[in-house]
Design an enzyme around this catalytic site. Structure first.
Site, short mmCIF file in Angstrom:
data_model
loop_
_atom_site.label_atom_id
_atom_site.label_comp_id
_atom_site.label_asym_id
_atom_site.label_seq_id
_atom_site.Cartn_x
_atom_site.Cartn_y
_atom_site.Cartn_z
CG HIS A 1 -1.91 0.96 1.39
ND1 HIS A 1 -1.68 2.28 1.73
CD2 HIS A 1 -3.26 0.86 1.23
CE1 HIS A 1 -2.83 2.93 1.78
NE2 HIS A 1 -3.81 2.10 1.48
CG ASP B 1 0.49 -2.59 6.24
OD1 ASP B 1 -0.49 -2.73 7.00
OD2 ASP B 1 0.48 -1.86 5.23
CD GLN C 1 -6.98 -4.49 3.98
OE1 GLN C 1 -7.94 -5.25 4.17
NE2 GLN C 1 -7.15 -3.20 3.72
CE LYS D 1 -7.29 -0.09 6.16
NZ LYS D 1 -8.09 0.35 5.04
CB CYS E 1 -3.52 3.29 -1.67
SG CYS E 1 -4.54 4.71 -1.35
C1 LIG Z 1 -2.36 -2.86 3.65
C2 LIG Z 1 -2.70 -1.46 4.08
N1 LIG Z 1 -1.74 -0.71 4.62
C3 LIG Z 1 -1.99 0.54 5.04
C4 LIG Z 1 -3.23 1.11 4.91
C5 LIG Z 1 -3.48 2.48 5.42
O1 LIG Z 1 -4.39 2.42 6.49
P1 LIG Z 1 -4.99 3.72 7.16
O2 LIG Z 1 -5.57 4.54 6.04
O3 LIG Z 1 -6.03 3.22 8.10
O4 LIG Z 1 -3.87 4.43 7.83
C6 LIG Z 1 -4.25 0.37 4.32
C7 LIG Z 1 -5.58 0.96 4.10
O5 LIG Z 1 -6.29 0.60 3.20
C8 LIG Z 1 -3.99 -0.95 3.92
O6 LIG Z 1 -4.93 -1.71 3.38
#
Ligand SMILES: Cc1ncc(COP(=O)(O)O)c(C=O)c1O
Length: 403
Positions: free
Chosen positions: A118, A197, A200, A223, A361
């Site tokens: 992401h 990370d 998900q 999430k 993203c």
């Molecule tokens: C794998 C992953 N990393 C990071 C993020 C960023 O999360 P946040 O917008 O809650 O900071 C997301 C959000 O979709 C994500 O799916």
């Protein structure tokens, strides 16, 4: 077996109609809906405890502080961390920024990412690399969205200071074998810091940070049925002192003078200013809610939804699914041949079906497939097989209308 009917009554928004159709919410990868347990926790906090934390001697402040620190215990326990290893943040993005801004390296150091990441797990490292004259390296993927792990030994060297990698791809749903990856990296370079990370994965898989043996693990509350503006940065105890402060302010100190400041040890040092108190308390309500249902049961049910939806999509010749296999969280990314994802998404919305369209993203991943975007359906514990039927019917109608 999950009692989906009962679970659905816990989420008031699922009663909503959209364009005169019952809402079918398949955008859970972006954010999940919230159960009453979470909504009520916020109302209750403001009705009964609202006060600033950590600094007050009066009853409300003590109660609010107690709830906040109780929440730290609950959330830490959820991922098998110690409460002293758990920093509350505003979300995954904030957590990764705290790590990337808090680490500095000598020139020519290397930071290893993957093609799946992401943007929130790329851009903070890009800034770090610019500042430190470090180099970003990338683990490539196979066509099915799995990582080319056979390349790992060529990519991790003495220069590799950090490997930051997603547990589950937000776009494809592919689950990376992070335990094996972490163990392999440790063999290749025992000084490399490993960031996972978990944005998900936490909503779908049982997480045990001790068992994984990562140095950092990050995720977002919103999430996983919790409120927006909440997140977690887990820092393994013995790497805490490697993380430098990149932001500071009230609530982080033992003593301050204009000449010298002495900071507290542990998580509070990284939580300057008034935090999202009601959010953190409601996040712990989300964790308790997930625990009351059981994460393993949730995972199993969502996997059945995934299998059903993918088998239905396979019957539509115009549909191309990316990472068309089942070693995934309940996420399906696909395109309809010769159609723009936005058009398909807009037509699905007419039938009350909420899917995400675009690059999610993950532009580097889109570049790999040579596409500008996909349509993404992502499921949660409250989704049903009947909703998948509505989605498939709507998709077939959309394809007919567009062709
Ligand atoms: C794998 C992953 N990393 C990071 C993020 C960023 O999360 P946040 O917008 O809650 O900071 C997301 C959000 O979709 C994500 O799916």
């Amino acid at each position: 077996m999950l009692d989906i009917k009962a679970i659905r009554t816990h989420f008031p928004i699922l009663q909503k109609t959209v364009n005169n159709n019952p809402l079918v919410y398949f955008d859970n990868g972006a954010t999940t809906q919230k159960p009453l347990a979470v909504i009520n926790a916020i109302t209750e906090y403001y009705t009964k405890q609202n006060a600033n934390i950590h600094r007050g001697v009066h009853a409300l402040s003590r109660e609010a502080t107690e709830l906040f620190e109780e929440a730290r215990k609950t959330v830490a326990h959820f991922i098998n961390a110690e409460e002293s290893e758990l920093i509350f943040t505003s979300g995954t993005t904030h957590s990764i920024n705290l790590i990337a801004n808090g680490l500095s390296f000598e020139k020519d150091s290397e930071i290893l990412l993957t093609q799946l990441e992401h943007h929130s797990n790329i851009l903070p490292w890009q800034l770090n690399a610019q500042k430190n004259n470090a180099k970003l390296k990338v683990v490539p993927i196979h066509e099915d969205g799995t990582l080319q792990l056979e390349n790992l030994k060529n990519l991790v060297s003495k220069k590799t200071k950090v490997v930051s990698i997603t547990h589950v791809s937000n776009t494809l749903g592919v689950i990376n074998p992070i335990k094996e990856i972490i163990s392999e990296i440790r063999k290749l370079n025992s000084n490399t810091l490993i960031v996972i990370d978990g944005a998900q994965s936490v909503p779908h898989l049982k997480i045990d940070v001790k068992d994984l043996d990562c140095d950092f693990f990050v995720f977002s509350g919103h999430k996983m049925y919790g409120p927006t503006g909440t997140g977690v940065l887990y820092v393994k105890k013995n790497v805490f002192n490697q993380l430098q402060l990149s932001a500071s302010g009230g609530g982080t100190i033992k003593t301050v003078s204009f000449e010298k400041t002495e900071y507290v040890d542990g998580p509070l040092k990284f939580e300057p200013g008034t935090p999202n108190i009601e959010g953190v308390i409601a996040l712990s309500a989300a964790v308790k809610y997930i625990d009351s249902i059981g994460i393993e049961k949730i995972a199993q049910y969502e996997h059945e939804l995934l299998g059903y939806a993918q088998s239905k999509l396979a019957e539509i010749p115009e549909v191309e699914v990316y990472a068309n296999h089942l070693n995934k969280a309940a996420v399906i990314s696909f395109n309809v041949k010769n159609q723009h994802p936005f058009d398909v998404g807009t037509l699905l919305d007419k039938y009350g079906v909420a899917v995400r369209t675009g690059h999610h993203c993950t532009q580097p991943l889109m570049n790999y497939y040579n596409i500008s975007g996909t349509i993404r359906a992502s499921f949660a514990m409250y989704n049903t097989f009947e909703e998948i039927d509505v989605f498939i019917l709507g998709l077939k109608k959309a394809i007919k209308m567009l062709s």
